[in-house]
Design an enzyme around this catalytic site. Sequence first.
Site, PDB file in Angstrom:
ATOM      1  N   ASN A  50      25.097  17.628 -19.815  1.00  7.78           N
ATOM      2  CA  ASN A  50      25.836  17.441 -18.560  1.00  7.78           C
ATOM      3  C   ASN A  50      25.536  18.566 -17.582  1.00  7.78           C
ATOM      4  O   ASN A  50      26.337  18.858 -16.701  1.00  7.78           O
ATOM      5  CB  ASN A  50      27.335  17.384 -18.841  1.00  7.78           C
ATOM      6  CG  ASN A  50      27.672  16.292 -19.840  1.00  7.78           C
ATOM      7  OD1 ASN A  50      27.298  15.146 -19.655  1.00  7.78           O
ATOM      8  ND2 ASN A  50      28.356  16.652 -20.910  1.00  7.78           N
ATOM      9  N   SER A 186      32.786   8.498 -17.209  1.00  7.70           N
ATOM     10  CA  SER A 186      31.799   9.206 -18.018  1.00  7.70           C
ATOM     11  C   SER A 186      30.787   8.288 -18.686  1.00  7.70           C
ATOM     12  O   SER A 186      29.663   8.693 -18.920  1.00  7.70           O
ATOM     13  CB  SER A 186      32.486  10.075 -19.059  1.00  7.70           C
ATOM     14  OG  SER A 186      33.374   9.327 -19.846  1.00  7.70           O
ATOM     15  N   HIS A 215      33.097  14.786 -14.302  1.00 12.07           N
ATOM     16  CA  HIS A 215      31.686  14.511 -13.983  1.00 12.07           C
ATOM     17  C   HIS A 215      31.366  14.650 -12.505  1.00 12.07           C
ATOM     18  O   HIS A 215      30.204  14.515 -12.109  1.00 12.07           O
ATOM     19  CB  HIS A 215      31.303  13.114 -14.474  1.00 12.07           C
ATOM     20  CG  HIS A 215      31.353  13.020 -15.952  1.00 12.07           C
ATOM     21  ND1 HIS A 215      30.355  13.510 -16.771  1.00 12.07           N
ATOM     22  CD2 HIS A 215      32.318  12.565 -16.781  1.00 12.07           C
ATOM     23  CE1 HIS A 215      30.692  13.336 -18.018  1.00 12.07           C
ATOM     24  NE2 HIS A 215      31.887  12.765 -18.063  1.00 12.07           N
ATOM     25  N   LYS A 246      30.434  21.209 -17.574  1.00 14.46           N
ATOM     26  CA  LYS A 246      29.410  20.251 -17.152  1.00 14.46           C
ATOM     27  C   LYS A 246      28.594  20.867 -16.016  1.00 14.46           C
ATOM     28  O   LYS A 246      27.860  21.814 -16.258  1.00 14.46           O
ATOM     29  CB  LYS A 246      30.078  18.922 -16.841  1.00 14.46           C
ATOM     30  CG  LYS A 246      30.552  18.337 -18.178  1.00 14.46           C
ATOM     31  CD  LYS A 246      31.292  17.060 -18.150  1.00 14.46           C
ATOM     32  CE  LYS A 246      31.487  16.606 -19.598  1.00 14.46           C
ATOM     33  NZ  LYS A 246      32.827  16.114 -19.882  1.00 14.46           N
TER      34      LYS A 246
HETATM   35  C1  LIG Z   1      33.784  16.067 -21.002  1.00 14.80           C
HETATM   36  C2  LIG Z   1      35.027  15.409 -20.550  1.00 14.80           C
HETATM   37  C3  LIG Z   1      36.279  15.942 -20.861  1.00 14.80           C
HETATM   38  C4  LIG Z   1      36.444  17.066 -21.831  1.00 14.80           C
HETATM   39  O1  LIG Z   1      36.092  18.280 -21.292  1.00 14.80           O
HETATM   40  P1  LIG Z   1      35.656  19.465 -22.274  1.00 14.80           P
HETATM   41  O2  LIG Z   1      35.733  20.680 -21.426  1.00 14.80           O
HETATM   42  O3  LIG Z   1      34.272  19.154 -22.734  1.00 14.80           O
HETATM   43  O4  LIG Z   1      36.624  19.492 -23.406  1.00 14.80           O
HETATM   44  C5  LIG Z   1      37.388  15.374 -20.286  1.00 14.80           C
HETATM   45  N1  LIG Z   1      37.288  14.300 -19.477  1.00 14.80           N
HETATM   46  C6  LIG Z   1      36.105  13.742 -19.205  1.00 14.80           C
HETATM   47  C7  LIG Z   1      36.045  12.548 -18.310  1.00 14.80           C
HETATM   48  C8  LIG Z   1      34.939  14.270 -19.737  1.00 14.80           C
HETATM   49  O5  LIG Z   1      33.777  13.686 -19.501  1.00 14.80           O
END
Ligand SMILES: *Cc1c(COP(=O)(O)O)cnc(C)c1O
Length: 390
Positions: A50, A186, A215, A246
């Site tokens: 990401n 996502s 995202h 990300k």
């Molecule tokens: C990656 C993600 C999360 C979780 O975030 P982390 O920091 O990796 O725990 C939460 N919501 C969405 C939509 C994600 O894509």
Amino acid sequence: MKNEENNYGYMHRELERLEAEGNLRRLPRLTHEGRYVTADGRRMLNLSSNDYLGLAADTDLRSEFLDTLTPEMFVPSSSSSRLLTGNFPVYEELEAELARLYGKEAALVFNCGYHANTGILPAVADADTLILADKLIHASLIDGLKLGTARYLRYRHNDLKHLERMLHEYAPTRKRTIIVTESIFSMDGDEAPLRQLAALKQRYPGTLLYVDEAHAFGVRGQHGLGCAEEQGVTKDIDFLMGTFGKALGSEGAFVVCSRTAREYLVNRMRPFIFTTALPPVSVTWTLFVLRRLTRMEKRRKRLVALSTRVHQALHTAGMPDLSSSHILPIMVGDSADTILKAEALQRHGFYVLPVRPPTVPAGTSRLRLSLRADLTNEEMDSLIKHLQAL
Ligand SMILES: *Cc1c(COP(=O)(O)O)cnc(C)c1O
């Protein structure tokens, strides 16, 4: 051995069932080198991370950061929850910066997005609350729904008519309602109509809006604040959540909200209270990148240009494409088939992974590509050629 069979037999059978379905997961053995990963002796461009702006792979940025560090500033552990001795000043600096950028009263930082989504909803939604959540929200939000005491209902993905029917029918029976959505989804890479959601919220007093921008943060909006910035609705969102793992190239997550909501979360949110705070050095890095992120329009524009090209190529090839972002699902359906197609792309040097149930609904296994701003035009052309040949 006998005991082993008795105690673990059910796990063994479940694993065999997953294997037969093509849904068994294994941790991939990888080595990393900037934008590349090497697996099974094959070096491939990483299109499954990401790191949308290429910031996590940017060694110049790292060098610049390291030049600012002294051993005193390199604090590898907070050694405590923030409510005890773990509240280093850099946390509050980061929160002040986030609140200022979003034009909100307050911000609160968490160890990760999973903590944010499993913690905020159970804290703020009590038994008098109704939660209306999009059908395709992330697993962390679903776990947040399940952990709480509030009643929740799911509306069809991005279906505002369905949502409004639910608001009309059920909202009057509860003291408050919270609408929960992602901004860029996502797995499908499409977007929620935030402006319409904000308008809907205005029509139903006692409704709050919770938006997960995991995202979109870093990627969308003039300053990279997300889809809410892009659509001009930041002020209408009560809980705007984003992650640092990300596009920002760090780790952790945040919510921007009202001062009251922040204070309430500090007192009531279990994954905030009962955990060791992020390492201060990591928070220092996050703040370092955030201060530059607002000016990274060139990288954001590059990502849009690359995404537009791939979308056009998929349309030209007559391939289904529901995404409107840098996240590209290539729908296959069958899990085993999806694995074969992922391997074909990997043989051509693109590290693309299959996404299978339970991450996505049964029968919708897909390849999922994340485009990154640091792709060259040659890499782009080659990727398009191999996608069209799938
Ligand atoms: C990656 C993600 C999360 C979780 O975030 P982390 O920091 O990796 O725990 C939460 N919501 C969405 C939509 C994600 O894509």
